[in-house]
Design a protein around this motif. Structure first.
Motif, mmCIF file in Angstrom:
data_model
loop_
_atom_site.group_PDB
_atom_site.id
_atom_site.type_symbol
_atom_site.label_atom_id
_atom_site.label_comp_id
_atom_site.label_asym_id
_atom_site.label_seq_id
_atom_site.Cartn_x
_atom_site.Cartn_y
_atom_site.Cartn_z
ATOM 1 N N UNK A 79 -3.131 1.894 7.309
ATOM 2 C CA UNK A 79 -3.161 2.384 5.924
ATOM 3 C C UNK A 79 -4.154 3.530 5.795
ATOM 4 N N UNK A 80 -5.314 3.399 6.415
ATOM 5 C CA UNK A 80 -6.335 4.448 6.338
ATOM 6 C C UNK A 80 -5.884 5.709 7.078
ATOM 7 N N UNK A 81 -5.318 5.521 8.261
ATOM 8 C CA UNK A 81 -4.933 6.685 9.064
ATOM 9 C C UNK A 81 -3.743 7.438 8.495
ATOM 10 N N UNK A 82 -2.747 6.707 8.001
ATOM 11 C CA UNK A 82 -1.505 7.353 7.569
ATOM 12 C C UNK A 82 -1.508 7.773 6.105
ATOM 13 N N UNK A 83 -2.321 7.130 5.297
ATOM 14 C CA UNK A 83 -2.350 7.479 3.870
ATOM 15 C C UNK A 83 -3.595 8.258 3.460
ATOM 16 N N UNK A 84 -4.626 8.181 4.293
ATOM 17 C CA UNK A 84 -5.877 8.869 3.942
ATOM 18 C C UNK A 84 -6.358 9.819 5.039
ATOM 19 N N UNK A 85 -5.471 10.095 6.022
ATOM 20 C CA UNK A 85 -5.818 10.981 7.137
ATOM 21 C C UNK A 85 -7.063 10.499 7.885
ATOM 22 N N UNK A 86 -7.188 9.190 8.001
ATOM 23 C CA UNK A 86 -8.332 8.618 8.696
ATOM 24 C C UNK A 86 -8.179 8.696 10.204
ATOM 25 N N UNK A 87 -9.165 8.167 10.903
ATOM 26 C CA UNK A 87 -9.137 8.206 12.375
ATOM 27 C C UNK A 87 -9.579 6.866 12.966
ATOM 28 N N UNK A 88 -9.260 5.784 12.280
ATOM 29 C CA UNK A 88 -9.653 4.468 12.778
ATOM 30 C C UNK A 88 -8.846 4.097 14.026
ATOM 31 N N UNK A 89 -9.465 3.332 14.910
ATOM 32 C CA UNK A 89 -8.777 2.855 16.106
ATOM 33 C C UNK A 89 -9.120 1.381 16.351
ATOM 34 N N UNK A 90 -8.405 0.796 17.293
ATOM 35 C CA UNK A 90 -8.687 -0.590 17.678
ATOM 36 C C UNK A 90 -9.759 -0.644 18.762
ATOM 37 N N UNK A 91 -10.152 0.487 19.259
ATOM 38 C CA UNK A 91 -11.085 0.545 20.389
ATOM 39 C C UNK A 91 -12.475 0.049 19.984
ATOM 40 N N UNK A 92 -12.959 -0.937 20.709
ATOM 41 C CA UNK A 92 -14.323 -1.410 20.508
ATOM 42 C C UNK A 92 -14.549 -2.266 19.276
ATOM 43 N N UNK A 93 -13.491 -2.663 18.574
ATOM 44 C CA UNK A 93 -13.729 -3.455 17.367
ATOM 45 C C UNK A 93 -14.148 -4.881 17.743
ATOM 46 N N UNK A 94 -15.010 -5.446 16.933
ATOM 47 C CA UNK A 94 -15.450 -6.814 17.158
ATOM 48 C C UNK A 94 -14.317 -7.784 16.829
ATOM 49 N N UNK A 95 -14.176 -8.822 17.641
ATOM 50 C CA UNK A 95 -13.105 -9.797 17.435
ATOM 51 C C UNK A 95 -13.721 -11.182 17.251
ATOM 52 N N UNK A 146 0.830 -1.209 0.000
ATOM 53 C CA UNK A 146 0.000 0.000 0.000
ATOM 54 C C UNK A 146 0.864 1.258 0.000
ATOM 55 N N UNK A 147 1.928 1.259 0.809
ATOM 56 C CA UNK A 147 2.813 2.423 0.834
ATOM 57 C C UNK A 147 3.612 2.533 -0.463
ATOM 58 N N UNK A 148 4.009 1.406 -1.017
ATOM 59 C CA UNK A 148 4.738 1.431 -2.290
ATOM 60 C C UNK A 148 3.860 2.005 -3.394
ATOM 61 N N UNK A 149 2.608 1.619 -3.410
ATOM 62 C CA UNK A 149 1.669 2.125 -4.422
ATOM 63 C C UNK A 149 1.386 3.609 -4.239
ATOM 64 N N UNK A 150 1.637 4.110 -3.026
ATOM 65 C CA UNK A 150 1.457 5.545 -2.755
ATOM 66 C C UNK A 150 2.721 6.333 -3.092
ATOM 67 N N UNK A 151 3.707 5.632 -3.674
ATOM 68 C CA UNK A 151 4.916 6.315 -4.109
ATOM 69 C C UNK A 151 6.039 6.347 -3.104
#
Length: 458
Positions: free
Chosen positions: A328-344, A21-26
């Motif tokens: 990938x979402x947070x660092x390449x798309x300025x997202x705000x995803x977290x691990x908090x509360x995710x279903x496992x 993903x980072x390689x594809x982002x240049x």
């Protein structure tokens, strides 16, 4: 000193897609792998074990074919074919991963062991030389390896791990398993179905001590029905022997020795952080060696992140992959995803399967929630009766007020698939009443989710 924008240590199920993903982002990416591309999952985890589990299930069905009116004659297991099939699938998956990396012009793969010289300075010991590289962003995806407990005689007695047991060229005559968790049970049933005598020694009071009691009882009953010997509250105090192995235990205060041809140590997994020299980079670990991260997967050092098993928490491939998605979402798309509360979600690939999502009944009690329990034994499920797969049950924990699903345990044929239906319901805030009145195709296992929730008060 070679300079990169991104350094990824570990080519596992998070490290590979993150690198791409980072390689594809240049970005100029360095991917370091000390062993084999694909990590544990492809090489000696999910792919090979589930391939062998499938072979063991077919062997079991053939041997017991009379139940379905297909009388077996002169059944014989060809274990070499089992191994060939497993190896072919592993090779195919690994080669696919390698080819995928080769297509990315911005990725340089280093085969060697990487470790920190400073926060953003990595050394790589390859077979030929030591290479120095620098990177602005660093991701650690080094995973875990089998834990070997400090048992008397363990250093002088040969034993198997979840990795080496799949390298055996013949089925053990008598396999003694130290541990009664998910890995122990998958291998235990598999080898039993291949023809081994199997003895499982678990130090806790039950198998699968993190699950509800009824799960432990059901799985124990299923294993005993297949003549698998189980001993709980069994503390292993010593191992010994060369050709014939002895495992010495105390069970509820009484000493007892078990003798077999092979020992499998399945006592958990430990993070592969010892050789990373994390202190050189200012990266903190907990008392078990797992890397400390926040809900954004950041370590205690700026611009260094950890993904997958090495950071602790749920040790599943799909969690490692979701870690990649978050970063990938947070660092390449300025997202705000977290691990908090995710279903496992997770699935133990015994036969029948155990599919799990959300909280257990025990956790609901501990949290003092206002909950209800819906439960339906598989012997009352039409599809189970038709297929002859009546072991296990469906169980769901629901909120009595909102009627939303809080968790589920499914023991049964396609248990993981049924669990996934309930996971989707949890993601969509679908109530058990909606599921109860939903139209499912007949006759499916999931159709009996109607009946499961009919057990609750109208």
């Amino acid at each position: 000193m070679q300079k990169f924008d991104v350094i990824v240590i570990g080519a596992g199920q998070a490290g590979i897609p993150l690198s791409k993903k980072f390689a594809q982002a240049g970005k100029k990416v360095a991917l370091i792998e000390k062993r084999m591309i694909g990590g544990t999952c492809i090489n000696d985890g999910c792919s090979p074990t589930k391939t062998m589990v499938a072979s063991a299930r077919v062997a079991y069905l053939v041997k017991n074919g009379a139940k379905w009116g297909a009388n077996p004659k002169n059944f014989e297991l060809d274990y070499s074919t089992v191994l060939e099939r497993k190896n072919a699938i592993v090779k195919s998956f690994r080669n696919g991963a390698i080819k995928g990396l080769e297509k990315e012009k911005n990725i340089t793969v280093f085969m060697g062991e990487g470790y920190f010289e400073a926060a953003h300075h990595i050394k790589i010991d390859t077979k030929e030389e030591t290479i120095d590289i620098e990177g602005e962003l660093i991701f650690i995806n080094t995973g875990c390896s089998p834990t070997i407990p400090n048992i008397e005689g363990i250093k002088t007695t040969s034993y198997l791990t979840s990795t080496t047991i799949m390298e055996l060229e013949e089925v053990p005559t008598h396999l003694i398993i130290i541990g009664g968790g998910y890995i122990a049970l998958e291998f235990g049933q598999m080898m039993s179905r291949f023809g081994a005598k199997v003895t499982i020694l678990e130090k806790s009071d039950t198998l699968l001590p993190h699950e509800d009691d009824d799960v432990c009882v059901a799985i124990t009953d299923i294993f005993k029905s297949e003549n698998i010997e189980i001993h709980t509250s069994a503390e292993v105090i010593a191992v010994s022997g060369k050709n014939e192995k002895t495992v010495s235990t105390t069970i509820k205060g009484k000493k007892r020795d078990f003798t077999g041809s092979h020992i499998l140590v399945a006592a958990g997994r430990s993070p592969q952080t010892k050789n990373l020299k994390l202190s050189f980079a200012g990266i903190n670990t907990n008392d078990r060696g797992f890397i400390e991260v926040d809900e954004h997967l950041k370590t205690t050092q700026k611009n260094i992140y950890a993904l997958g098993d090495v950071k602790g928490g749920p040790a599943f491939t799909h969690i490692a992959y979701n870690d990649y998605v978050i970063l990938a979402d947070n660092l390449l798309k300025n997202g705000s995803k977290t691990t908090k509360g995710r279903l496992v979600p997770y699935c133990m690939f015994t036969d029948p399967q155990l599919g799990r999502i959300g909280i257990t009944e025990g956790e609901a009690k501990k949290q003092k929630l206002n909950y209800k329990v819906a439960k339906l034994e598989m012997k009352y499920v039409a599809r189970a009766l038709e297929t002859g797969e009546t072991k296990g049950y469906m169980k769901a924990i629901v909120d009595a007020g909102t009627k939303l699903i809080l968790g589920a345990s499914i023991i049964g044929e396609q248990g993981g698939e049924i669990m996934s239906v309930l996971q989707m319901a949890m993601m969509g805030n679908i109530t058990y009443e909606q599921i109860r009145s939903n139209i499912f195709a007949h006759p499916l296992f999931s159709e009996s989710l109607n009946n499961l929730f009919m057990s609750l008060d109208e």
